[in-house]
Write a protein that holds these residues in place. Structure first.
Motif, PDB file in Angstrom:
ATOM      1  N   VAL A 178      47.413  46.810  34.492  1.00  0.00           N
ATOM      2  CA  VAL A 178      47.160  45.013  34.062  1.00  0.00           C
ATOM      3  C   VAL A 178      47.422  45.378  32.998  1.00  0.00           C
ATOM      4  O   VAL A 178      47.823  46.238  31.973  1.00  0.00           O
ATOM      5  CB  VAL A 178      46.152  44.232  34.500  1.00  0.00           C
ATOM      6  CG1 VAL A 178      45.294  44.042  36.044  1.00  0.00           C
ATOM      7  CG2 VAL A 178      45.050  44.741  33.273  1.00  0.00           C
ATOM      8  N   ALA A 179      48.493  43.605  32.815  1.00  0.00           N
ATOM      9  CA  ALA A 179      48.428  43.748  31.163  1.00  0.00           C
ATOM     10  C   ALA A 179      47.514  42.137  30.316  1.00  0.00           C
ATOM     11  O   ALA A 179      47.927  41.160  31.088  1.00  0.00           O
ATOM     12  CB  ALA A 179      49.940  43.179  30.383  1.00  0.00           C
ATOM     13  N   GLU A 233      47.650  35.404  40.930  1.00  0.00           N
ATOM     14  CA  GLU A 233      48.032  34.436  39.655  1.00  0.00           C
ATOM     15  C   GLU A 233      47.566  35.130  38.934  1.00  0.00           C
ATOM     16  O   GLU A 233      46.491  35.426  38.273  1.00  0.00           O
ATOM     17  CB  GLU A 233      48.500  32.686  39.258  1.00  0.00           C
ATOM     18  CG  GLU A 233      46.467  32.873  39.542  1.00  0.00           C
ATOM     19  CD  GLU A 233      46.224  31.103  39.791  1.00  0.00           C
ATOM     20  OE1 GLU A 233      47.452  30.620  39.542  1.00  0.00           O
ATOM     21  OE2 GLU A 233      45.050  30.850  40.122  1.00  0.00           O
ATOM     22  N   PRO A 234      48.058  35.288  37.234  1.00  0.00           N
ATOM     23  CA  PRO A 234      47.175  35.649  36.026  1.00  0.00           C
ATOM     24  C   PRO A 234      46.375  34.919  35.985  1.00  0.00           C
ATOM     25  O   PRO A 234      46.295  33.511  36.072  1.00  0.00           O
ATOM     26  CB  PRO A 234      48.566  35.767  34.578  1.00  0.00           C
ATOM     27  CG  PRO A 234      49.439  35.844  35.918  1.00  0.00           C
ATOM     28  CD  PRO A 234      49.517  34.798  36.975  1.00  0.00           C
ATOM     29  N   ARG A 277      39.714  48.642  31.989  1.00  0.00           N
ATOM     30  CA  ARG A 277      40.090  49.787  32.604  1.00  0.00           C
ATOM     31  C   ARG A 277      40.913  50.246  32.893  1.00  0.00           C
ATOM     32  O   ARG A 277      42.075  50.653  32.892  1.00  0.00           O
ATOM     33  CB  ARG A 277      38.750  50.456  33.771  1.00  0.00           C
ATOM     34  CG  ARG A 277      37.522  50.795  32.846  1.00  0.00           C
ATOM     35  CD  ARG A 277      36.448  51.715  34.258  1.00  0.00           C
ATOM     36  NE  ARG A 277      35.702  51.878  32.789  1.00  0.00           N
ATOM     37  CZ  ARG A 277      33.766  51.653  33.601  1.00  0.00           C
ATOM     38  NH1 ARG A 277      33.861  51.417  34.704  1.00  0.00           N
ATOM     39  NH2 ARG A 277      32.743  51.903  33.254  1.00  0.00           N
ATOM     40  N   LEU A 278      41.726  48.941  33.729  1.00  0.00           N
ATOM     41  CA  LEU A 278      43.051  47.946  34.675  1.00  0.00           C
ATOM     42  C   LEU A 278      44.243  48.368  33.255  1.00  0.00           C
ATOM     43  O   LEU A 278      45.049  49.074  33.793  1.00  0.00           O
ATOM     44  CB  LEU A 278      42.486  47.507  34.909  1.00  0.00           C
ATOM     45  CG  LEU A 278      41.763  47.396  36.479  1.00  0.00           C
ATOM     46  CD1 LEU A 278      41.727  46.005  36.835  1.00  0.00           C
ATOM     47  CD2 LEU A 278      42.069  48.231  37.995  1.00  0.00           C
ATOM     48  N   GLU A 279      43.471  48.229  32.151  1.00  0.00           N
ATOM     49  CA  GLU A 279      44.637  47.278  31.263  1.00  0.00           C
ATOM     50  C   GLU A 279      44.575  48.575  30.556  1.00  0.00           C
ATOM     51  O   GLU A 279      46.143  49.636  30.432  1.00  0.00           O
ATOM     52  CB  GLU A 279      43.669  46.650  30.400  1.00  0.00           C
ATOM     53  CG  GLU A 279      44.955  46.298  29.072  1.00  0.00           C
ATOM     54  CD  GLU A 279      44.408  46.191  27.599  1.00  0.00           C
ATOM     55  OE1 GLU A 279      45.257  45.391  27.108  1.00  0.00           O
ATOM     56  OE2 GLU A 279      43.064  45.031  27.664  1.00  0.00           O
ATOM     57  N   ARG A 323      41.593  33.320  24.648  1.00  0.00           N
ATOM     58  CA  ARG A 323      40.940  33.591  26.453  1.00  0.00           C
ATOM     59  C   ARG A 323      42.846  34.253  25.857  1.00  0.00           C
ATOM     60  O   ARG A 323      43.341  34.584  26.126  1.00  0.00           O
ATOM     61  CB  ARG A 323      41.295  33.069  26.793  1.00  0.00           C
ATOM     62  CG  ARG A 323      40.823  31.766  26.895  1.00  0.00           C
ATOM     63  CD  ARG A 323      39.652  30.865  28.548  1.00  0.00           C
ATOM     64  NE  ARG A 323      39.000  30.089  28.926  1.00  0.00           N
ATOM     65  CZ  ARG A 323      38.429  29.836  29.444  1.00  0.00           C
ATOM     66  NH1 ARG A 323      39.275  29.554  30.779  1.00  0.00           N
ATOM     67  NH2 ARG A 323      37.167  29.515  30.033  1.00  0.00           N
ATOM     68  N   LYS A 324      41.809  35.822  26.616  1.00  0.00           N
ATOM     69  CA  LYS A 324      43.016  36.482  27.375  1.00  0.00           C
ATOM     70  C   LYS A 324      43.347  36.854  28.655  1.00  0.00           C
ATOM     71  O   LYS A 324      42.504  36.101  29.659  1.00  0.00           O
ATOM     72  CB  LYS A 324      42.386  38.407  27.408  1.00  0.00           C
ATOM     73  CG  LYS A 324      42.109  38.462  25.666  1.00  0.00           C
ATOM     74  CD  LYS A 324      41.453  40.079  25.641  1.00  0.00           C
ATOM     75  CE  LYS A 324      41.003  40.705  24.261  1.00  0.00           C
ATOM     76  NZ  LYS A 324      40.360  42.047  24.339  1.00  0.00           N
ATOM     77  N   VAL A 325      44.953  36.241  29.175  1.00  0.00           N
ATOM     78  CA  VAL A 325      45.450  36.379  30.284  1.00  0.00           C
ATOM     79  C   VAL A 325      45.595  37.868  30.612  1.00  0.00           C
ATOM     80  O   VAL A 325      46.588  38.889  29.907  1.00  0.00           O
ATOM     81  CB  VAL A 325      45.542  35.349  30.203  1.00  0.00           C
ATOM     82  CG1 VAL A 325      46.490  35.050  31.400  1.00  0.00           C
ATOM     83  CG2 VAL A 325      45.263  33.487  30.129  1.00  0.00           C
ATOM     84  N   TYR A 326      44.824  38.266  31.714  1.00  0.00           N
ATOM     85  CA  TYR A 326      45.420  39.396  32.695  1.00  0.00           C
ATOM     86  C   TYR A 326      46.783  39.145  33.850  1.00  0.00           C
ATOM     87  O   TYR A 326      46.403  38.019  35.140  1.00  0.00           O
ATOM     88  CB  TYR A 326      44.700  40.134  33.181  1.00  0.00           C
ATOM     89  CG  TYR A 326      43.430  40.702  32.158  1.00  0.00           C
ATOM     90  CD1 TYR A 326      43.580  41.497  31.184  1.00  0.00           C
ATOM     91  CD2 TYR A 326      42.465  39.711  31.985  1.00  0.00           C
ATOM     92  CE1 TYR A 326      43.004  42.564  30.436  1.00  0.00           C
ATOM     93  CE2 TYR A 326      41.397  39.747  30.657  1.00  0.00           C
ATOM     94  CZ  TYR A 326      41.491  41.508  29.405  1.00  0.00           C
ATOM     95  OH  TYR A 326      40.849  41.640  28.995  1.00  0.00           O
TER      96      TYR A 326
END
Length: 177
Positions: free
Chosen positions: A52-53, A12-13, A45-47, A66-69
């Protein structure tokens, strides 16, 4: 670490703090030394790599947003490839442990099947090493190195047996619940 974070997001994100807690729980005492900043650097790095978004989620009244990935399709492909890898030996067994935990948590793969695939690969490599050791003259330094490799592979096989016992038990408990 990147692959484990991606696999945790496959369930899940999530935001960074929650991912860190899930990884720490999966690693037990080994996770206590995990630096919080390491997760956020990994997520950045993944973004940047397009795996990931990130979206902003409303925070609580007393907390900031919050930032949700979440995984992108490329991230999903990378997780699938990582779960299918049977490379060995790894200098750090924690990565394989995280692979099993993430696969089980997100129901991406059966951990017992992942253990079995690793076992087959180790047995193949052990056979190769043993054949090469038999071809070496007694007392050669190359033979000594091959003996060390064989002993390491045998130890790793014993550890995989322990992994199989634990994950089989967990799987059985889940089915019984």
């Amino acid at each position: 670490m990147q692959d484990a974070v991606l696999a945790m997001l496959a369930k899940e994100p999530s935001h960074g703090y929650r991912l860190r807690e899930r990884l720490r729980r999966a690693l037990g005492p080994l996770g206590e030394s995990m630096n919080a900043g390491q997760i956020y650097v990994t997520l950045a790095r993944l973004e940047k790599a397009g795996l990931v978004a990130c979206e902003r989620a409303d925070g609580l009244p007393d907390r900031p947003d919050r930032k949700v990935y979440a995984l992108t399709p490329a991230g999903q492909q990378r997780v699938a490839a990582w779960l299918g890898e049977v490379t060995w030996p790894k200098p750090n067994l924690a990565e394989f442990h995280l692979k099993l935990a993430a696969a089980a948590a997100a129901r991406l793969a059966d951990p017992v099947e992942l253990v079995d695939a690793q076992r087959r690969e180790l047995l193949r490599r052990l056979g190769d090493v043993q054949r090469a050791a038999l071809a070496e003259p007694d007392g050669s330094t190359a033979g000594l190195l091959l003996e060390g490799v064989a002993l390491r592979l045998q130890a790793d096989l014993r550890w995989l047996e322990a992994c199989e016992r634990v994950w089989s038990r967990i799987e059985n408990e889940t089915e019984d619940a």
